[in-house]
Design a protein around this motif. Structure first.
Motif, PDB file in Angstrom:
ATOM      1  N   ALA A 138       0.823  -1.207   0.000  1.00  0.00           N
ATOM      2  CA  ALA A 138       0.000   0.000   0.000  1.00  0.00           C
ATOM      3  C   ALA A 138       0.862   1.264   0.000  1.00  0.00           C
ATOM      4  O   ALA A 138       0.412   2.320  -0.472  1.00  0.00           O
ATOM      5  CB  ALA A 138      -0.920   0.000   1.220  1.00  0.00           C
ATOM      6  N   SER A 139       2.077   1.176   0.503  1.00  0.00           N
ATOM      7  CA  SER A 139       2.988   2.326   0.524  1.00  0.00           C
ATOM      8  C   SER A 139       3.803   2.451  -0.759  1.00  0.00           C
ATOM      9  O   SER A 139       4.024   3.561  -1.267  1.00  0.00           O
ATOM     10  CB  SER A 139       3.948   2.217   1.714  1.00  0.00           C
ATOM     11  OG  SER A 139       3.251   2.195   2.926  1.00  0.00           O
ATOM     12  N   VAL A 140       4.250   1.316  -1.290  1.00  0.00           N
ATOM     13  CA  VAL A 140       5.144   1.329  -2.451  1.00  0.00           C
ATOM     14  C   VAL A 140       4.370   1.438  -3.769  1.00  0.00           C
ATOM     15  O   VAL A 140       4.764   2.193  -4.674  1.00  0.00           O
ATOM     16  CB  VAL A 140       6.023   0.058  -2.461  1.00  0.00           C
ATOM     17  CG1 VAL A 140       6.856  -0.006  -3.730  1.00  0.00           C
ATOM     18  CG2 VAL A 140       6.921   0.035  -1.234  1.00  0.00           C
ATOM     19  N   ALA A 141       3.256   0.712  -3.900  1.00  0.00           N
ATOM     20  CA  ALA A 141       2.531   0.639  -5.167  1.00  0.00           C
ATOM     21  C   ALA A 141       2.101   2.004  -5.707  1.00  0.00           C
ATOM     22  O   ALA A 141       2.211   2.238  -6.930  1.00  0.00           O
ATOM     23  CB  ALA A 141       1.317  -0.286  -5.022  1.00  0.00           C
ATOM     24  N   PRO A 142       1.584   2.943  -4.884  1.00  0.00           N
ATOM     25  CA  PRO A 142       1.174   4.230  -5.444  1.00  0.00           C
ATOM     26  C   PRO A 142       2.315   4.997  -6.117  1.00  0.00           C
ATOM     27  O   PRO A 142       2.129   5.569  -7.195  1.00  0.00           O
ATOM     28  CB  PRO A 142       0.642   4.992  -4.217  1.00  0.00           C
ATOM     29  CG  PRO A 142       0.219   3.931  -3.269  1.00  0.00           C
ATOM     30  CD  PRO A 142       1.213   2.831  -3.457  1.00  0.00           C
ATOM     31  N   MET A 143       3.479   4.994  -5.495  1.00  0.00           N
ATOM     32  CA  MET A 143       4.606   5.747  -6.055  1.00  0.00           C
ATOM     33  C   MET A 143       5.114   5.090  -7.341  1.00  0.00           C
ATOM     34  O   MET A 143       5.388   5.772  -8.342  1.00  0.00           O
ATOM     35  CB  MET A 143       5.728   5.867  -5.030  1.00  0.00           C
ATOM     36  CG  MET A 143       5.347   6.729  -3.841  1.00  0.00           C
ATOM     37  SD  MET A 143       6.735   7.053  -2.743  1.00  0.00           S
ATOM     38  CE  MET A 143       5.922   8.056  -1.498  1.00  0.00           C
ATOM     39  N   ILE A 144       5.239   3.770  -7.327  1.00  0.00           N
ATOM     40  CA  ILE A 144       5.682   3.063  -8.531  1.00  0.00           C
ATOM     41  C   ILE A 144       4.650   3.250  -9.646  1.00  0.00           C
ATOM     42  O   ILE A 144       4.999   3.521 -10.806  1.00  0.00           O
ATOM     43  CB  ILE A 144       5.887   1.564  -8.238  1.00  0.00           C
ATOM     44  CG1 ILE A 144       6.939   1.369  -7.143  1.00  0.00           C
ATOM     45  CG2 ILE A 144       6.292   0.829  -9.511  1.00  0.00           C
ATOM     46  CD1 ILE A 144       8.319   1.849  -7.488  1.00  0.00           C
ATOM     47  N   GLY A 145       3.375   3.131  -9.299  1.00  0.00           N
ATOM     48  CA  GLY A 145       2.317   3.292 -10.297  1.00  0.00           C
ATOM     49  C   GLY A 145       2.318   4.676 -10.908  1.00  0.00           C
ATOM     50  O   GLY A 145       2.204   4.826 -12.140  1.00  0.00           O
ATOM     51  N   MET A 146       2.438   5.704 -10.092  1.00  0.00           N
ATOM     52  CA  MET A 146       2.436   7.074 -10.594  1.00  0.00           C
ATOM     53  C   MET A 146       3.601   7.307 -11.549  1.00  0.00           C
ATOM     54  O   MET A 146       3.455   7.919 -12.608  1.00  0.00           O
ATOM     55  CB  MET A 146       2.507   8.044  -9.416  1.00  0.00           C
ATOM     56  CG  MET A 146       2.292   9.486  -9.772  1.00  0.00           C
ATOM     57  SD  MET A 146       1.856  10.493  -8.315  1.00  0.00           S
ATOM     58  CE  MET A 146       3.141  10.029  -7.146  1.00  0.00           C
ATOM     59  N   GLY A 147       4.768   6.787 -11.198  1.00  0.00           N
ATOM     60  CA  GLY A 147       5.939   6.947 -12.064  1.00  0.00           C
ATOM     61  C   GLY A 147       5.803   6.206 -13.372  1.00  0.00           C
ATOM     62  O   GLY A 147       6.104   6.750 -14.441  1.00  0.00           O
ATOM     63  N   LEU A 148       5.334   4.968 -13.316  1.00  0.00           N
ATOM     64  CA  LEU A 148       5.168   4.183 -14.542  1.00  0.00           C
ATOM     65  C   LEU A 148       4.092   4.776 -15.446  1.00  0.00           C
ATOM     66  O   LEU A 148       4.198   4.725 -16.678  1.00  0.00           O
ATOM     67  CB  LEU A 148       4.831   2.736 -14.191  1.00  0.00           C
ATOM     68  CG  LEU A 148       5.933   1.942 -13.480  1.00  0.00           C
ATOM     69  CD1 LEU A 148       5.461   0.521 -13.201  1.00  0.00           C
ATOM     70  CD2 LEU A 148       7.212   1.916 -14.328  1.00  0.00           C
ATOM     71  N   GLY A 149       3.044   5.348 -14.839  1.00  0.00           N
ATOM     72  CA  GLY A 149       1.999   5.986 -15.642  1.00  0.00           C
ATOM     73  C   GLY A 149       2.534   7.169 -16.424  1.00  0.00           C
ATOM     74  O   GLY A 149       2.251   7.315 -17.625  1.00  0.00           O
ATOM     75  N   ALA A 150       3.315   8.020 -15.755  1.00  0.00           N
ATOM     76  CA  ALA A 150       3.890   9.184 -16.431  1.00  0.00           C
ATOM     77  C   ALA A 150       4.859   8.761 -17.531  1.00  0.00           C
ATOM     78  O   ALA A 150       4.849   9.310 -18.643  1.00  0.00           O
ATOM     79  CB  ALA A 150       4.594  10.076 -15.413  1.00  0.00           C
ATOM     80  N   LEU A 151       5.701   7.755 -17.244  1.00  0.00           N
ATOM     81  CA  LEU A 151       6.670   7.298 -18.237  1.00  0.00           C
ATOM     82  C   LEU A 151       5.980   6.609 -19.408  1.00  0.00           C
ATOM     83  O   LEU A 151       6.310   6.856 -20.572  1.00  0.00           O
ATOM     84  CB  LEU A 151       7.666   6.344 -17.589  1.00  0.00           C
ATOM     85  CG  LEU A 151       8.776   5.804 -18.503  1.00  0.00           C
ATOM     86  CD1 LEU A 151       9.623   6.951 -19.054  1.00  0.00           C
ATOM     87  CD2 LEU A 151       9.652   4.797 -17.769  1.00  0.00           C
ATOM     88  N   GLY A 152       5.011   5.729 -19.119  1.00  0.00           N
ATOM     89  CA  GLY A 152       4.297   5.040 -20.197  1.00  0.00           C
ATOM     90  C   GLY A 152       3.575   6.000 -21.101  1.00  0.00           C
ATOM     91  O   GLY A 152       3.589   5.862 -22.340  1.00  0.00           O
ATOM     92  N   ALA A 153       2.922   7.019 -20.504  1.00  0.00           N
ATOM     93  CA  ALA A 153       2.238   8.024 -21.318  1.00  0.00           C
ATOM     94  C   ALA A 153       3.237   8.783 -22.185  1.00  0.00           C
ATOM     95  O   ALA A 153       2.960   9.081 -23.354  1.00  0.00           O
ATOM     96  CB  ALA A 153       1.477   8.990 -20.412  1.00  0.00           C
TER      97      ALA A 153
END
Length: 398
Positions: A138-153
């Motif tokens: 719950a602590s790690v997933a939001p930060m990793i997800g936000m970063g991957l979303g920005a990079l993937g986009a």
């Protein structure tokens, strides 16, 4: 009363699924970052309006979270998560069909509502799935997800057709698949009465916690102020330093900050709270010094390095402040304290970024970055001074 899964029961399938859902929601929140400049160029709105679009997401998230944070304890995890997925799909549809600034506001507000609804439910579902690994995810997933979303986009914008639309088609497919899959997960809560009464916001800092809250909260404010700037004006900063337009660079900076933040949460989780706060209040200012030097020298390599170092301070600042205050609160007041923590976090990510957007129009981006960077550094360094003035042997942090 709610009946959650017994503490010793671990359900890996649910743990993985809810982690991926949480990552998808935060990835979607980072997706517009590399697109903001395209929107601005296409529809001709100001930088202050750009940051207001970003802030509208956080305001909607905060208000929704305050009112619905406890709903899943009464209605069940799956119904609340499903509602969030439906609203998120509507948000992605608005982004996909967007033709002007009003569409962006509608999409961002819907996205904030969806994320606010599922934040507590997903965190609780992860805890129900695995009482040891769930909180870490719950602590790690939001930060990793936000970063991957920005990079993937960024990658899709830079190298794929339909740059302002394709990424939302991808996200619609992901959320639709998750909504279909949700029904196969085990519900961990028995529905009970009291859902309406639970929607009364409760936000309070207990008196016994207040001194520590005041001393350590600047670490959290500094972390989210940096995050808010990076997700709104980060692409413009990358373009100014690099000297050329690149959608990839704007998303890359947001990705570096978020992913390094997630790594710091993972790597520093076993350290004492005092050590985490010392690391945060050292790494974040050090990274910002490199960022400010990169702006002066127009060095892209230095900018990327600075974001990487600051990212370690970003994640540890959030975790350190949270761990410093939460154990001090009586069990019956922790949810109210957590609400205050969320309020401070999201306002820190939105209000300074809004001010930076207005300042950029009047004074220029470079001057704004210098002042903003100095402000964030002072906040972080204040925690360093506070922690060093209280020796661990005399007044240890939790």
């Amino acid at each position: 009363m709610s009946s959650a899964t017994p503490p010793m029961v671990s359900r890996p399938r649910e743990l993985v699924f809810y982690t991926l859902v949480l990552m998808a929601f935060l990835a979607a929140s980072g997706v517009p970052t590399p697109l903001y400049q395209l929107y601005q160029q296409s529809w001709g709105f100001s930088t202050s309006m750009l940051t207001l679009v970003f802030a509208s997401y956080l305001f909607a998230l905060l208000v929704t979270l305050l009112f619905t944070g406890a709903l899943s304890d009464y209605l069940g995890r799956r119904p609340i998560i499903f509602a969030g997925l439906v609203i998120e799909l509507a948000s992605m549809g608005c982004f996909l069909l967007a033709r002007d600034l009003e569409w962006l506001f509608a999409a961002r507000i819907l996205q904030g509502m969806a994320t606010g609804i599922v934040t507590s439910a997903l965190s609780a579902a992860l805890m129900d799935s695995d009482h040891q690994r769930g909180p870490v995810m719950a602590s790690v997933a939001p930060m990793i997800g936000m970063g991957l979303g920005a990079l993937g986009a960024s990658l899709l914008v830079a190298g794929a057709p339909w740059p302002m639309r394709l990424v939302y088609v991808v996200m619609i497919v992901i959320f639709a698949c998750q909504a279909c899959r949700l029904g196969r997960m085990t519900e961990s809560v028995t529905r009970r009465h009291g859902a309406l009464a639970s929607m009364k916001p409760r936000a309070r800092v207990p008196g016994s916690v207040l001194p520590t809250f005041v001393r350590t909260m600047p670490a959290n404010v500094a972390a989210w102020a940096l995050g808010g700037f990076s997700l709104s004006l980060g692409p413009a900063l990358a373009e100014q330093v690099a000297g050329f337009h690149s959608a990839l660079m704007g998303g890359l900076l947001a990705c570096i900050l978020s992913v390094m933040g997630g790594i710091s949460v993972w790597r520093f989780r076993c350290f004492s709270t005092r050590t985490i706060l010392l690391l945060s209040s050292t790494l974040l200012p050090a990274g910002l010094v490199l960022v400010l030097i990169s702006v002066y020298l127009h060095s892209l390599a230095l900018l990327i390095t600075g974001y990487g170092v600051a990212g370690l301070g970003f994640g540890s600042g959030f975790m350190g402040a949270l761990r410093a205050v939460m154990p001090l609160a009586p069990a019956g007041e922790r949810s109210s304290l957590m609400a205050v923590f969320y309020v401070v976090s999201y306002l820190s990510a939105s209000l300074p970024a809004l001010a930076a957007g207005v300042a950029t129009q009047r004074f220029g981006l470079e001057a704004t970055v210098y002042v903003y960077g100095a402000f964030v550094m002072l906040l972080s360094l204040s925690v360093l001074v506070s922690v060093l003035r209280r020796p661990a042997a005399v007044a240890p942090l939790p």
